[in-house]
Design an enzyme around this catalytic site. Structure first.
Site, PDB file in Angstrom:
ATOM      1  N   THR A  62       0.845  -1.189   0.000  1.00 12.47           N
ATOM      2  CA  THR A  62       0.000   0.000   0.000  1.00 12.47           C
ATOM      3  C   THR A  62       0.889   1.251   0.000  1.00 12.47           C
ATOM      4  O   THR A  62       2.115   1.153   0.068  1.00 12.47           O
ATOM      5  CB  THR A  62      -0.926   0.004   1.220  1.00 12.47           C
ATOM      6  OG1 THR A  62      -0.135  -0.117   2.417  1.00 12.47           O
ATOM      7  CG2 THR A  62      -1.922  -1.153   1.154  1.00 12.47           C
ATOM      8  N   TYR A  63       0.262   2.427  -0.028  1.00  7.78           N
ATOM      9  CA  TYR A  63       0.997   3.684  -0.152  1.00  7.78           C
ATOM     10  C   TYR A  63       2.013   3.832   0.968  1.00  7.78           C
ATOM     11  O   TYR A  63       1.725   3.598   2.142  1.00  7.78           O
ATOM     12  CB  TYR A  63       0.014   4.853  -0.138  1.00  7.78           C
ATOM     13  CG  TYR A  63       0.617   6.168  -0.561  1.00  7.78           C
ATOM     14  CD1 TYR A  63       1.250   6.301  -1.784  1.00  7.78           C
ATOM     15  CD2 TYR A  63       0.555   7.278   0.278  1.00  7.78           C
ATOM     16  CE1 TYR A  63       1.804   7.508  -2.185  1.00  7.78           C
ATOM     17  CE2 TYR A  63       1.094   8.491  -0.111  1.00  7.78           C
ATOM     18  CZ  TYR A  63       1.726   8.606  -1.345  1.00  7.78           C
ATOM     19  OH  TYR A  63       2.266   9.803  -1.722  1.00  7.78           O
ATOM     20  N   MET A  64       3.229   4.246   0.597  1.00  6.97           N
ATOM     21  CA  MET A  64       4.349   4.196   1.539  1.00  6.97           C
ATOM     22  C   MET A  64       4.642   5.533   2.219  1.00  6.97           C
ATOM     23  O   MET A  64       5.620   5.637   2.966  1.00  6.97           O
ATOM     24  CB  MET A  64       5.615   3.681   0.846  1.00  6.97           C
ATOM     25  CG  MET A  64       6.202   4.574  -0.211  1.00  6.97           C
ATOM     26  SD  MET A  64       5.170   4.650  -1.680  1.00  6.97           S
ATOM     27  CE  MET A  64       5.930   6.040  -2.515  1.00  6.97           C
ATOM     28  N   ARG A  65       3.820   6.553   1.997  1.00  6.60           N
ATOM     29  CA  ARG A  65       3.992   7.825   2.718  1.00  6.60           C
ATOM     30  C   ARG A  65       2.783   8.021   3.611  1.00  6.60           C
ATOM     31  O   ARG A  65       1.744   8.536   3.189  1.00  6.60           O
ATOM     32  CB  ARG A  65       4.162   8.994   1.739  1.00  6.60           C
ATOM     33  CG  ARG A  65       5.493   8.957   1.000  1.00  6.60           C
ATOM     34  CD  ARG A  65       5.735  10.208   0.185  1.00  6.60           C
ATOM     35  NE  ARG A  65       7.077  10.207  -0.407  1.00  6.60           N
ATOM     36  CZ  ARG A  65       7.372   9.694  -1.603  1.00  6.60           C
ATOM     37  NH1 ARG A  65       6.396   9.137  -2.335  1.00  6.60           N
ATOM     38  NH2 ARG A  65       8.605   9.712  -2.059  1.00  6.60           N
TER      39      ARG A  65
END
Length: 325
Positions: A62-65
């Site tokens: 999933t989105y890493m930020r």
């Protein structure tokens, strides 16, 4: 003293046991992913985010930020099902674990970093589709996510006091033929015995102390106090054998240098920066020559001291943690 201990007959004077329970760490945020990749994989924050970007773009994570430790209901169900499948039902807690985000300024626009999908692919299932660094980072994320929904590690912590008779001594400074007492040396050891590994069967969080490096001679890993020590079963009154005895000095050491992992952690604790800025900050202080890398340690250069002094003398109101945050 060491010679006297070596000649003595030690015995166990006291054994104190306490229950031990340890919970798993929360799923990864951007900050904790960068810290753990630095500790375990020796990847700097910039490389970590580059590799994570590739995993995200290709549908592996999933989105890493993100600054959220929350997992979606879909992810929690997938993690619990995989724990039962791989480790057994006894490793699945009765209720799903819920983690609160520590940072007051967290926006929580995205869930925690985890393997993508409603059924997590194991590292072995994706190994042939990933490069070496991608595989290592995916495996780290998968392990952390799975472990976050596993049962506590359970055991006991024992503290043992050992006494060694050293021989006679005169009472109150009296002559040698007066009434005598026997002096003893006392030693203490503590250790942990794990009776049910729980989440430790899948993953154990790294510690900053394991990667701190001494400033002298290039340094070796410093503190070892964070590591678990195993003790054999002992009871009060047991006799022990002295294998060796040596005197060692103790010197107070300065605080350890920052590593990239511990510096990211410090920035997050002071609420300086956002998930998207940690890697850029680490790159900037390196690229501009403000730090030298000595092993994992970051050592300030003279340029860093000069710039800091210039700012403090001319912009004192701006060189402030709270202002920066």
């Amino acid at each position: 003293m060491a010679d006297a201990v070596g000649r003595g007959r030690p015995r166990v004077a006291q054994v104190e046991e306490k229950p031990y329970k340890r919970r798993p760490a929360a799923p990864f945020t951007t900050s904790t992913l960068q810290q753990e990749a630095s500790r375990k994989l020796r990847m700097n924050p910039r490389e970590t985010m580059r590799v994570a970007q590739g995993l995200y773009e290709n549908g592996f994570i999933t989105y890493m930020r993100t600054d959220s430790t929350v997992l979606s209901g879909q992810a929690v169900a997938a993690a619990r099902a995989q724990v039962a499948e791989l480790y057994g039902a006894e490793y699945v807690p009765a209720r799903p674990r819920v983690y609160a985000t520590r940072s007051k300024g967290a926006q929580e626009a995205h869930e925690a970093i985890r393997p993508a999908g409603d059924h997590f692919r194991t590292p072995s299932q994706v190994a042939d589709r990933l490069t070496g660094s991608q595989f290592r980072l995916y495996e780290l994320i998968w392990k952390r996510t799975i472990a976050s929904q596993m049962a506590d590690a359970v055991g006991s912590t024992a503290t043992v006091r050992v006494e060694v008779p050293l021989g006679p001594r005169s009472a109150g400074g009296a002559p040698q033929d007066a009434e005598q007492t026997f002096s003893t040396a006392g030693f203490t050891a503590s250790g942990t015995v794990i009776t049910f590994r729980g989440f430790l069967a899948a993953y154990e969080e790294g510690r900053d102390a394991e990667r701190y490096e001494s400033d002298s001679e290039g340094g070796k890993a410093g503190a070892r106090g964070g590591k678990d020590v195993r003790l054999p079963a002992m009871s009060t009154g047991d006799g022990l054998a002295t294998l060796s005895a040596e005197a060692s000095g103790h010197e107070t050491t300065p605080p350890p240098r920052y590593t990239e992992a511990s510096l990211v952690k410090a920035l997050e604790e002071r609420e300086i920066g956002r998930p998207s800025t940690y890697a850029a900050t680490m790159s900037t202080i390196s690229d501009r020559g403000y730090v030298d890398h000595r092993g994992q340690a970051l050592v300030p250069t003279w340029l860093a001291f000069a710039v800091t002094r210039l700012l403090e003398e001319n912009f004192a109101e701006l060189v402030d943690y709270d202002f920066t945050a």
